[in-house]
Structures are given as structure tokens and as C-alpha cells.
Enzyme design. Structure first.
Site, PDB file in Angstrom:
ATOM      1  N   ARG A   1      19.315  13.704 -10.616  1.00  0.00           N
ATOM      2  CA  ARG A   1      18.432  13.388 -11.739  1.00  0.00           C
ATOM      3  C   ARG A   1      17.468  12.244 -11.443  1.00  0.00           C
ATOM      4  NH1 ARG A   1      22.044  14.065 -17.213  1.00  0.00           N
ATOM      5  NH2 ARG A   1      22.609  16.241 -16.916  1.00  0.00           N
TER       6      ARG A   1
ATOM      7  N   ASP B   1      17.323  10.231 -31.601  1.00  0.00           N
ATOM      8  CA  ASP B   1      17.920  10.357 -30.269  1.00  0.00           C
ATOM      9  C   ASP B   1      17.534   9.131 -29.447  1.00  0.00           C
ATOM     10  OD1 ASP B   1      19.197  13.019 -28.759  1.00  0.00           O
ATOM     11  OD2 ASP B   1      18.418  11.508 -27.381  1.00  0.00           O
TER      12      ASP B   1
HETATM   13  C1  LIG Z   1      24.362  17.391 -25.765  1.00  0.00           C
HETATM   14  S1  LIG Z   1      23.077  16.763 -26.794  1.00  0.00           S
HETATM   15  C2  LIG Z   1      23.571  17.425 -28.372  1.00  0.00           C
HETATM   16  C3  LIG Z   1      22.379  17.849 -29.211  1.00  0.00           C
HETATM   17  C4  LIG Z   1      22.740  18.440 -30.578  1.00  0.00           C
HETATM   18  N1  LIG Z   1      23.395  17.461 -31.414  1.00  0.00           N
HETATM   19  C5  LIG Z   1      23.584  19.672 -30.424  1.00  0.00           C
HETATM   20  O1  LIG Z   1      24.802  19.624 -30.679  1.00  0.00           O
HETATM   21  O2  LIG Z   1      23.057  20.722 -30.044  1.00  0.00           O
HETATM   22  C6  LIG Z   1      23.538  15.031 -26.928  1.00  0.00           C
HETATM   23  C7  LIG Z   1      22.369  14.138 -27.333  1.00  0.00           C
HETATM   24  O3  LIG Z   1      22.884  12.847 -27.664  1.00  0.00           O
HETATM   25  C8  LIG Z   1      21.947  11.885 -27.225  1.00  0.00           C
HETATM   26  N2  LIG Z   1      22.606  10.577 -27.074  1.00  0.00           N
HETATM   27  C9  LIG Z   1      23.525  10.210 -26.157  1.00  0.00           C
HETATM   28  N3  LIG Z   1      23.842   8.912 -26.306  1.00  0.00           N
HETATM   29  C10 LIG Z   1      23.112   8.452 -27.352  1.00  0.00           C
HETATM   30  C11 LIG Z   1      22.999   7.182 -27.984  1.00  0.00           C
HETATM   31  N4  LIG Z   1      23.688   6.112 -27.569  1.00  0.00           N
HETATM   32  N5  LIG Z   1      22.151   7.072 -29.032  1.00  0.00           N
HETATM   33  C12 LIG Z   1      21.443   8.144 -29.461  1.00  0.00           C
HETATM   34  N6  LIG Z   1      21.497   9.359 -28.896  1.00  0.00           N
HETATM   35  C13 LIG Z   1      22.328   9.515 -27.848  1.00  0.00           C
HETATM   36  C14 LIG Z   1      21.431  12.448 -25.910  1.00  0.00           C
HETATM   37  O4  LIG Z   1      20.186  11.890 -25.535  1.00  0.00           O
HETATM   38  C15 LIG Z   1      21.370  13.941 -26.210  1.00  0.00           C
HETATM   39  O5  LIG Z   1      20.084  14.347 -26.600  1.00  0.00           O
END
Ligand SMILES: C[S@@+](CC[C@H](N)C(=O)[O-])C[C@H]1O[C@@H](n2cnc3c(N)ncnc32)[C@H](O)[C@@H]1O
Length: 287
Positions: free
Chosen positions: A50, A160
Site C-alpha cells: 500500500r 470516516d
Molecule cells: C471496512 S470499512 C466499513 C464500511 C461500512 N461501514 C460497511 O460496513 O460497509 C471500515 C471504515 O472504517 C474507517 N475507519 C477506520 N478507523 C477509523 C477511525 N479511527 N475513525 C473513523 N473511521 C475509521 C475506515 O477508513 C474504513 O473506511
């Protein structure tokens, strides 16, 4: 958004850039501190894959130089790009659809009944919204099940940590392939063609959502109360202590009896007693 693949990651011997165990440990600790995300000890190849393109773009010789750069004043702007690259953003429209069914058939009905005495106010938060498919699925659910939505003060907050995801969500443009499997009456009504192979969310869905950059382990400007919070497939990357604090903060921001939807591989056992499990990762705030 489709997940990035690491299938063709180079092995340590044929890597273009030097990447030592201590470089990996540094990046891993930095990610945990800034975002709560825990990578585990074996994700070297993923991190390498990445970030290697960033090193190439910046003309760097190895990860040591990159790490020094993101820690310096000159490289502070790059740090956000590093974090964006290390988040996992896999999502899709109507993922874990039983949550949207529960929203339509139960949560919105309760909120509607309450509105008789408390006013037509509806607040939903998609926390960790990735590129927007989750909050847009929520918006479509509202538009389909609330014919009188224009008479409501209804808002969806979508947040996000990944600034690129927030930008994409705000834009609301997706590859046409993202609609595969979606019932035609939904795709025709809520998406419009955009260029050759793309679609855009219709304006009435976009207008329901505010996309914002927000770190779940940082300060939150919102006061609530929210009627519903989606936090799905986010905390799988957080340790238990981080989850305890986070779910406590969600309970503080939810209205009495408010709903919390979490992802299929997540649970609140040993994390908080402030929610009651109603079934299929649907929780109600009870305290
Ligand atoms: C796997 S995706 C899930 C997206 C959606 N909620 C779903 O279930 O389809 C996880 C998301 O959480 C976000 N994320 C991870 N750590 C975070 C944080 N500390 N604060 C805000 N967002 C976060 C990531 O950037 C990512 O876009």
C-alpha cells in the site's frame, strides 16, 4: 469500494524498497496511536504494497526515509495520505441488508410514533462510512419508507477518517458495476447515468447526507442525540479497550431506546452493558 489486493506483493528478497521489521513496527504503532487500528504482526506485505507507490512517487530510497519524512514538518501533509493508504475500505450498497430492513420496518416506525409528541426530527450517523455506500443505502431506505420525508427534519451524518473516502462519498459517483444485484426499481429510481460506465446518486439522496472527516478515537463535535448509529465493520480493527470507550460514547450520543447496528463479525460481549441485543447485530440502547 472494492478492497485493495495484496496477492502479488513482492517477497522480502525482491522488494524495490528496504522495509525492515522496525520500520513495520513503527508504522504499526503509529497507525494504532492515530486511528485505533491494530494491524497485527503479520501484515508486512500489505503495508509494503500500500505504501510502495507513495515512496516511488516521492522518489524515496526506502521506508526509513519515508518514516522520517512523515515525522517531519515538511512531511506532515503526507501523514494523512499514509493513513488513507492503510485503512481498509471494503463496502457495498445494502451490505448486511437485514439492518436496512430493520430500519424500515421497526426503527423508523418507532421514531414515527414518537414524533407525535416529540416532533419530526430524525438523526442517523454512519460512523466509518467508507466511500458512502452505507449512508446512501440508508438514504434510499428513508426515501422509500417515508413518503412524507419532506415534512421531517431528517439528516444523515456520514464520517470516516479516510479523507479520500469522504471526498468520494460526497461526490456520490460509483462504477455502474456497483449496482449489480440491486433490485431494478431501486437502481432506476435512485441512480442516474454518469458518463460511460458510472452512475451518480440522485440529488434527493445526496441532500440527506453530510459527509465529514472524523476520527472515531479523536474529538467529536456532534452533540446528538442520534436515533440510529451504524458502526459496521469498523471496530474489528480496534482492541477491546478502544471498543469500550467508543461504544460508551455511542451510548452517550444515542437517544433513549436508540438503535446501534454493528458488523456481522463484531459483538458487544464484555465491551458494554448499555445495549440490549435484539438480534443479528442490532442493539438497543438501554442505559
Ligand atoms: C471496512 S470499512 C466499513 C464500511 C461500512 N461501514 C460497511 O460496513 O460497509 C471500515 C471504515 O472504517 C474507517 N475507519 C477506520 N478507523 C477509523 C477511525 N479511527 N475513525 C473513523 N473511521 C475509521 C475506515 O477508513 C474504513 O473506511
Amino acid at each position: 469500494m472494492a478492497n485493495r489486493t495484496v496477492a502479488d506483493s513482492p517477497t522480502a528478497e525482491d522488494r524495490e524498497f528496504a522495509f525492515s521489521t522496525s520500520d513495520y513496527d513503527y508504522l504499526r504503532a503509529m497507525l494504532k496511536e492515530k486511528t485505533g487500528i491494530e494491524l497485527g504482526p503479520t501484515k508486512h506485505n500489505m503495508v509494503y504494497a500500500r505504501l510502495a507507490k507513495r515512496l516511488r512517487k516521492l522518489g524515496m530510497s526506502g521506508f526509513r526515509e519515508y518514516i522520517e519524512f512523515i515525522g517531519s514538518d515538511a512531511g506532515s501533509g503526507e501523514l494523512g495520505t499514509t493513513l488513507n493508504a492503510l485503512t481498509t475500505n471494503l463496502t457495498k450498497f445494502f451490505r448486511e441488508n437485514h439492518h436496512f430492513e430493520h430500519l424500515a420496518t421497526t426503527a423508523l416506525q418507532e421514531i414515527r410514533a414518537r414524533a407525535v409528541s416529540q416532533g419530526r426530527r430524525l438523526r442517523i450517523w454512519s460512523a466509518g462510512c467508507s466511500s458512502g455506500e452505507e449512508p446512501y443505502s440508508t438514504a434510499i431506505t428513508l426515501l422509500r419508507s417515508m413518503p412524507d420525508i419532506k415534512q421531517w427534519d431528517a439528516k444523515i451524518l456520514a464520517t470516516d477518517i479516510d479523507t479520500e473516502m469522504v471526498r468520494r462519498g460526497n461526490e456520490g459517483i460509483y462504477p455502474a458495476a456497483a449496482l449489480e444485484g440491486m433490485p431494478a426499481d431501486i437502481s432506476r429510481k435512485y441512480f442516474e447515468p454518469y458518463g460511460d460506465d458510472k452512475v451518480r446518486m440522485v440529488e434527493e439522496a445526496r441532500n440527506l447526507i453530510s459527509f465529514k472527516h472524523l476520527n472515531l478515537v479523536g474529538n467529536w463535535p456532534m452533540k446528538g442525540p442520534f436515533d440510529v448509529i451504524f458502526c459496521r465493520n469498523v471496530v474489528i480493527y480496534f482492541d477491546k479497550d478502544t471498543q469500550r470507550v467508543l461504544f460508551d460514547r455511542y451510548a452517550n450520543l444515542l437517544a433513549p431506546g436508540g438503535f446501534l447496528y454493528i458488523g456481522h463479525s463484531e459483538n458487544l460481549f464484555g465491551i458494554t452493558e448499555r445495549f440490549k441485543l435484539l438480534g443479528r447485530n442490532i442493539h438497543r440502547k438501554i442505559a
